[in-house]
Design an enzyme around this catalytic site. Sequence first.
Site, PDB file in Angstrom:
ATOM      1  N   ARG A  40       0.875  -1.186   0.000  1.00 21.73           N
ATOM      2  CA  ARG A  40       0.000   0.000   0.000  1.00 21.73           C
ATOM      3  C   ARG A  40       0.907   1.230   0.000  1.00 21.73           C
ATOM      4  O   ARG A  40       1.311   1.723   1.055  1.00 21.73           O
ATOM      5  CB  ARG A  40      -0.900  -0.030   1.232  1.00 21.73           C
ATOM      6  CG  ARG A  40      -1.880   1.122   1.329  1.00 21.73           C
ATOM      7  CD  ARG A  40      -2.789   0.902   2.533  1.00 21.73           C
ATOM      8  NE  ARG A  40      -3.749   1.977   2.690  1.00 21.73           N
ATOM      9  CZ  ARG A  40      -3.491   3.103   3.337  1.00 21.73           C
ATOM     10  NH1 ARG A  40      -2.311   3.322   3.870  1.00 21.73           N
ATOM     11  NH2 ARG A  40      -4.439   4.031   3.440  1.00 21.73           N
ATOM     12  N   SER A 112     -12.602  -2.937   0.586  1.00 20.96           N
ATOM     13  CA  SER A 112     -12.886  -2.352   1.900  1.00 20.96           C
ATOM     14  C   SER A 112     -14.366  -2.052   1.995  1.00 20.96           C
ATOM     15  O   SER A 112     -14.942  -1.449   1.082  1.00 20.96           O
ATOM     16  CB  SER A 112     -12.110  -1.048   2.084  1.00 20.96           C
ATOM     17  OG  SER A 112     -10.729  -1.294   2.036  1.00 20.96           O
ATOM     18  N   LYS A 141      -3.901   5.840   8.964  1.00 19.30           N
ATOM     19  CA  LYS A 141      -4.712   6.304   7.837  1.00 19.30           C
ATOM     20  C   LYS A 141      -5.383   7.612   8.264  1.00 19.30           C
ATOM     21  O   LYS A 141      -6.375   7.593   8.996  1.00 19.30           O
ATOM     22  CB  LYS A 141      -5.773   5.238   7.508  1.00 19.30           C
ATOM     23  CG  LYS A 141      -6.553   5.510   6.227  1.00 19.30           C
ATOM     24  CD  LYS A 141      -7.466   4.334   5.873  1.00 19.30           C
ATOM     25  CE  LYS A 141      -7.965   4.439   4.466  1.00 19.30           C
ATOM     26  NZ  LYS A 141      -9.325   4.901   4.351  1.00 19.30           N
TER      27      LYS A 141
END
Length: 217
Positions: A40, A112, A141
Amino acid sequence: MKPEQLAVYFIMGSVNAAGRNPIEVLESALRGGVTCFQLREKGPGALKGEALLEFATACRDLCREHGVGFIVNDDVDLAVHLGADGLHVGQEDGDIRKIRSRIGGQMILGVSAHDAGEAGAALAAGADYLGMGPVYGTRSKPDAREASGTGLIRDAHAAHPDLPIVGIGGIRADNAAPVIRAGASGVSVISAISHASDPARAARELHQAVEEAIMEK
Ligand code: 3NM
């Protein structure tokens, strides 16, 4: 995909390695027994272009050496180019049906989701597993939603018992068990492993916590 593959799902980009060499962090995590890895590459300082391709290729090759699934976050072209085992997308990353048709039926597709409605829609569009969170508070995040606890996982698992779910957000070895008890097949973590002084040990401890919670079910 086999739900066991999700047991300890490590997520990392080059900026998450707490100032260390991210390849060494990944190698340590793989030695410790992570069962899946997602690249990611996001946020300030994220690699791009050739540098990203080189880093992603090194991650893929290390995962292959260890027989661990290599999933790419968000970047369909990169996933296809590298022959990744899977792609993970968020709700804002585009039409899930179109993404499924671009990657074909073989590549694992993770989505997600934040409630049972999104879970059902993702399943209908061809998702192989769901990421649900944030379960607990997270610093990894910046635009994460409010922590939701394990209730959303419980609801989605009740509605779609055959769709594997992995919990995300603030999960560590000492708070992983409730995530599994709620119906998740595994936990996905960034900082619990990538910021650990010994990533291999952190991965082992997570594995043990998940295994124990699965045995108790
Ligand atoms: N997605 P940590 S929370 C990448 O809620 C990500 O969808 C989330 O990092 C979501 O394990 C999150 O360090 C960050 O809390 C997880």
